[in-house]
Scaffold this motif. Sequence first.
Motif, PDB file in Angstrom:
ATOM      1  N   VAL A  40       0.851  -1.187   0.000  1.00 49.14           N
ATOM      2  CA  VAL A  40       0.000   0.000   0.000  1.00 49.14           C
ATOM      3  C   VAL A  40       0.885   1.234   0.000  1.00 49.14           C
ATOM      4  CG1 VAL A  40      -1.736   1.325   1.280  1.00 49.14           C
ATOM      5  CG2 VAL A  40      -1.890  -1.183   1.190  1.00 49.14           C
ATOM      6  N   LYS A  41       0.664   2.088  -0.990  1.00 49.06           N
ATOM      7  CA  LYS A  41       1.381   3.373  -1.050  1.00 49.06           C
ATOM      8  C   LYS A  41       0.417   4.449  -0.575  1.00 49.06           C
ATOM      9  CE  LYS A  41       3.058   6.863  -4.239  1.00 49.06           C
ATOM     10  NZ  LYS A  41       3.122   7.243  -5.662  1.00 49.06           N
ATOM     11  N   VAL A  50       4.447   7.085   1.654  1.00 45.70           N
ATOM     12  CA  VAL A  50       4.917   5.972   2.464  1.00 45.70           C
ATOM     13  C   VAL A  50       4.434   4.693   1.783  1.00 45.70           C
ATOM     14  CG1 VAL A  50       4.915   4.874   4.740  1.00 45.70           C
ATOM     15  CG2 VAL A  50       4.593   7.347   4.567  1.00 45.70           C
ATOM     16  N   ALA A  51       5.324   3.710   1.684  1.00 45.49           N
ATOM     17  CA  ALA A  51       4.935   2.403   1.151  1.00 45.49           C
ATOM     18  C   ALA A  51       4.929   1.399   2.301  1.00 45.49           C
ATOM     19  CB  ALA A  51       5.899   1.954   0.060  1.00 45.49           C
ATOM     20  N   VAL A  67       6.775  -0.305   7.316  1.00 39.92           N
ATOM     21  CA  VAL A  67       7.149   0.688   6.313  1.00 39.92           C
ATOM     22  C   VAL A  67       8.296   0.138   5.479  1.00 39.92           C
ATOM     23  CG1 VAL A  67       8.082   3.000   5.950  1.00 39.92           C
ATOM     24  CG2 VAL A  67       6.361   2.621   7.726  1.00 39.92           C
ATOM     25  N   LEU A  68       8.071   0.052   4.172  1.00 39.15           N
ATOM     26  CA  LEU A  68       9.125  -0.347   3.241  1.00 39.15           C
ATOM     27  C   LEU A  68       9.960   0.858   2.848  1.00 39.15           C
ATOM     28  CD1 LEU A  68      10.397  -2.411   1.157  1.00 39.15           C
ATOM     29  CD2 LEU A  68       8.798  -1.395  -0.469  1.00 39.15           C
ATOM     30  N   ILE A  93      -1.541  -0.859  -4.165  1.00 38.34           N
ATOM     31  CA  ILE A  93      -2.717  -0.010  -4.008  1.00 38.34           C
ATOM     32  C   ILE A  93      -2.224   1.374  -3.607  1.00 38.34           C
ATOM     33  CG2 ILE A  93      -4.852   0.386  -2.719  1.00 38.34           C
ATOM     34  CD1 ILE A  93      -4.821  -2.678  -2.154  1.00 38.34           C
ATOM     35  N   GLU A  94      -2.654   2.395  -4.336  1.00 31.16           N
ATOM     36  CA  GLU A  94      -2.281   3.761  -3.974  1.00 31.16           C
ATOM     37  C   GLU A  94      -3.471   4.425  -3.291  1.00 31.16           C
ATOM     38  OE1 GLU A  94      -0.408   7.924  -5.610  1.00 31.16           O
ATOM     39  OE2 GLU A  94      -0.037   6.059  -6.688  1.00 31.16           O
TER      40      GLU A  94
END
Length: 110
Positions: A40-41, A50-51, A67-68, A93-94
């Motif tokens: 999820v971005k 944040v990804a 958090v990636l 998913i953004e």
Amino acid sequence: MSNRLTTDFWVSAYLNRLRLANIPAFVTSKGDPTAGVVMVKLNTLDGQAVAYQRSFDLMSGERAWIVLSEGEERQVDEAITKQLSFDPDLWVIEVEDKLGRHLLDQEGLT
């Protein structure tokens, strides 16, 4: 029989929950419908993002969102692109929200 949800079902439920909270979101990469990993971005519409990706804690057996990548949106996009190069079954998913809401901390999404 496993009681694990398919990825496409989880994504549909997540998008619906975001829609009910009036938080815009869309799928930018559609992965394996059954067992693809979801990222999820969160785009806060100010040049930052944040990804998040799900991680499995081997000690507790729990799944958690970690958090990636975080920072300038361009850098976050580069990190996501790198992950897609390793995993073609990845869903992305953004979520677009100025307040930084993603709902991943709500019950049923953790």
